[in-house]
Write a protein that holds these residues in place. Structure first.
Motif, PDB file in Angstrom:
ATOM      1  N   ILE A 196      38.527  43.545  29.936  1.00  0.00           N
ATOM      2  CA  ILE A 196      38.675  44.843  29.268  1.00  0.00           C
ATOM      3  C   ILE A 196      38.551  45.932  30.310  1.00  0.00           C
ATOM      4  CG2 ILE A 196      37.707  46.416  27.542  1.00  0.00           C
ATOM      5  CD1 ILE A 196      36.533  43.974  26.128  1.00  0.00           C
ATOM      6  N   TRP A 197      39.473  46.882  30.304  1.00  0.00           N
ATOM      7  CA  TRP A 197      39.364  48.021  31.205  1.00  0.00           C
ATOM      8  C   TRP A 197      38.263  48.965  30.722  1.00  0.00           C
ATOM      9  CZ3 TRP A 197      44.905  50.033  32.764  1.00  0.00           C
ATOM     10  CH2 TRP A 197      45.576  49.022  33.471  1.00  0.00           C
ATOM     11  N   GLY A 198      37.462  49.453  31.652  1.00  0.00           N
ATOM     12  CA  GLY A 198      36.349  50.319  31.295  1.00  0.00           C
ATOM     13  C   GLY A 198      35.185  49.507  30.743  1.00  0.00           C
ATOM     14  N   HIS A 257      34.188  43.458  31.970  1.00  0.00           N
ATOM     15  CA  HIS A 257      34.580  44.856  32.020  1.00  0.00           C
ATOM     16  C   HIS A 257      34.958  45.260  33.442  1.00  0.00           C
ATOM     17  CE1 HIS A 257      31.969  44.681  28.358  1.00  0.00           C
ATOM     18  NE2 HIS A 257      33.027  45.316  27.882  1.00  0.00           N
ATOM     19  N   VAL A 258      36.134  45.869  33.563  1.00  0.00           N
ATOM     20  CA  VAL A 258      36.616  46.355  34.856  1.00  0.00           C
ATOM     21  C   VAL A 258      36.363  47.858  34.877  1.00  0.00           C
ATOM     22  CG1 VAL A 258      38.566  46.478  36.442  1.00  0.00           C
ATOM     23  CG2 VAL A 258      38.375  44.557  34.836  1.00  0.00           C
ATOM     24  N   LEU A 259      35.216  48.248  35.413  1.00  0.00           N
ATOM     25  CA  LEU A 259      34.769  49.628  35.299  1.00  0.00           C
ATOM     26  C   LEU A 259      35.608  50.597  36.120  1.00  0.00           C
ATOM     27  CD1 LEU A 259      30.898  49.076  35.360  1.00  0.00           C
ATOM     28  CD2 LEU A 259      32.434  49.253  33.386  1.00  0.00           C
ATOM     29  N   ALA A 260      36.264  50.104  37.163  1.00  0.00           N
ATOM     30  CA  ALA A 260      37.074  50.981  38.009  1.00  0.00           C
ATOM     31  C   ALA A 260      38.467  51.233  37.439  1.00  0.00           C
ATOM     32  CB  ALA A 260      37.197  50.379  39.406  1.00  0.00           C
ATOM     33  N   ALA A 261      38.847  50.517  36.414  1.00  0.00           N
ATOM     34  CA  ALA A 261      40.191  50.647  35.845  1.00  0.00           C
ATOM     35  C   ALA A 261      40.294  51.905  34.972  1.00  0.00           C
ATOM     36  CB  ALA A 261      40.525  49.418  35.012  1.00  0.00           C
ATOM     37  N   PRO A 262      41.498  52.448  34.790  1.00  0.00           N
ATOM     38  CA  PRO A 262      41.669  53.597  33.880  1.00  0.00           C
ATOM     39  C   PRO A 262      41.210  53.233  32.469  1.00  0.00           C
ATOM     40  CG  PRO A 262      43.637  53.265  35.213  1.00  0.00           C
ATOM     41  CD  PRO A 262      42.766  52.065  35.447  1.00  0.00           C
ATOM     42  N   LYS A 263      40.489  54.140  31.838  1.00  0.00           N
ATOM     43  CA  LYS A 263      39.967  53.824  30.510  1.00  0.00           C
ATOM     44  C   LYS A 263      40.257  54.889  29.467  1.00  0.00           C
ATOM     45  CE  LYS A 263      35.342  55.680  31.465  1.00  0.00           C
ATOM     46  NZ  LYS A 263      33.894  55.354  31.506  1.00  0.00           N
ATOM     47  N   GLY A 264      40.689  56.083  29.873  1.00  0.00           N
ATOM     48  CA  GLY A 264      41.021  57.115  28.901  1.00  0.00           C
ATOM     49  C   GLY A 264      39.798  57.789  28.305  1.00  0.00           C
TER      50      GLY A 264
END
Length: 300
Positions: A196-198, A257-264
Motif C-alpha cells: 500500500i502506498w503511504g 506500507h511504502v511511506l515514500a510513495a505518493p499518497k495524496g
C-alpha cells in the motif's frame, strides 16, 4: 436519431459512456489519442479548432490523466488540460451543442478541507472561485477548477453545461495506474505482504463506473444544474480496502506500507445529498470488489 460526441472515448470512463449512449439510441461519435474499439484517432485540440458539427449531447472526457504518481510527479504534463478545456468551450460557442457534460473532479476541492480531525465531508458549496478555503489539488485540480469557471462563463453565453465532480470511480476494466485495480490485482495474486502506498490511513469515497455513468445521464435527462458530486459518502481507508480485497480473495496477508510513495490527501469523501435527489447508486463496494476479482486483470 439524437447525436452524441464523446471526447476521450477510449479511456476508462469514455468506453462506458460510448457504450451507454449507443444503447440509449444515440448516434455516437467518439475519438481519443489512444483509440480502440471503433473510436477515432484524433487529438481534442485539433478537433475543436476545425470541427463545425453540432451535437445534441457532448460528453467531454478528453484530458491528460494519471494516478497519484503522475499528479504529484509530473504536474506540468497535466497543465495541457487547460488548453483542451478552453478549446472545448470556444468550439461550443461556435457550434452550440444541445447539452455539454463537463467532468470536473473531487481534486478541485480545497486540499485544506481534505484532512483534519474531525474530517470534512465535501459538499458542492465548498468550492468558491474566490479561493477563501485554499487551492485545489496541484495542477490537475487547478485545471478542473478553471474548467468549472469556464463552464459558468459558457452558461452565461447561453450554453447548457452539466458539471460533475466524480470521486474515486472504479471498475473491472480500469488500468493498473489506479489504486482499486492495483489492489484487485494484488489480491488476485494473493500477494503477501500486500503493498500500500503511504501509511494506508488515507480515506477515499469509491463509486462504481456504472453508477457514475447512470447518475450523469439521469442528471442530464432531468436537467439537473451542476455542479454535482458523484459519490457514495462512504469513507474507506486504503488499509480497509486492502483487507476487504484480501477477505474476498480468502486470505490474510500482512500489509506493507511504502511511506515514500505518493499518497495524496488524507481524507476525500463527498456529500451525496444532491446526487441522491436524482440517482441512487446500485453497486456496493463489496459487490464491486467481487466483480473485480472475478473479472481478472484488464490490459489496455
Amino acid at each position: 436519431m439524437p447525436t452524441a460526441l464523446v471526447t476521450g472515448g477510449a479511456g476508462f470512463v469514455g468506453r462506458h459512456f460510448t457504450r451507454a449512449l449507443a444503447e440509449a439510441g444515440y448516434d455516437v461519435t467518439a475519438f481519443d489519442i489512444n483509440p480502440r474499439g471503433g473510436v477515432r484517432l484524433l487529438d481534442a485540440r485539433s478537433f475543436f479548432s476545425a470541427n463545425t458539427e453540432r451535437y445534441d449531447l457532448v460528453v467531454h472526457l478528453a484530458a491528460v490523466v494519471g494516478g497519484r504518481a503522475k499528479i504529484e510527479g509530473e504536474p506540468l504534463s497535466l497543465a495541457v488540460d487547460l488548453e483542451i478545456d478552453a478549446g472545448l468551450f470556444q468550439w461550443a460557442l461556435r457550434t452550440r451543442p444541445g447539452r455539454i457534460v463537463y467532468y470536473s473532479s473531487s481534486a478541485a476541492y480545497p486540499i485544506t478541507l481534505q484532512g483534519g480531525d474531525p474530517p470534512n465531508t465535501l459538499a458542492e458549496s465548498d468550492i468558491r472561485f474566490d479561493y477563501p478555503l485554499g487551492g485545489p489539488d496541484l495542477s490537475y485540480g487547478l485545471a478542473k477548477l478553471v474548467g468549472e469557471q469556464l463552464a459558468e462563463y459558457a452558461e452565461a453565453e447561453g450554453l447548457r453545461v452539466h458539471v460533475f465532480r466524480p470521486f474515486s470511480g472504479y471498475g473491472e476494466d480500469q488500468a493498473l495506474d489506479y489504486p482499486f485495480p492495483s489492489f484487485a490485482d494484488r489480491a488476485r495474486r494473493r500477494d503477501d505482504p500486500f503493498t500500500i502506498w503511504g501509511d494506508g490511513t488515507q480515506v477515499r469515497d469509491w463509486i462504481h463506473i456504472s453508477d457514475v455513468v447512470a447518475a450523469t445521464l439521469s442528471a442530464v435527462d432531468h436537467d439537473v444544474p451542476g455542479p454535482a458530486n458523484l459519490c457514495t459518502g462512504r469513507p474507506t481507508s486504503f488499509n480497509d480496502l486492502a483487507r476487504m480485497f484480501a477477505d474476498a480473495a480468502g486470505y490474510s496477508p500482512d500489509l506493507k506500507h511504502v511511506l515514500a510513495a505518493p499518497k495524496g490527501v488524507a481524507y476525500r469523501v463527498g456529500d451525496p445529498t444532491k446526487m441522491l435527489s436524482f440517482y441512487t447508486p446500485k453497486i456496493s463496494l463489496e459487490e464491486g470488489i467481487d466483480r473485480a476479482l472475478k473479472a481478472g486483470p484488464w490490459r489496455s
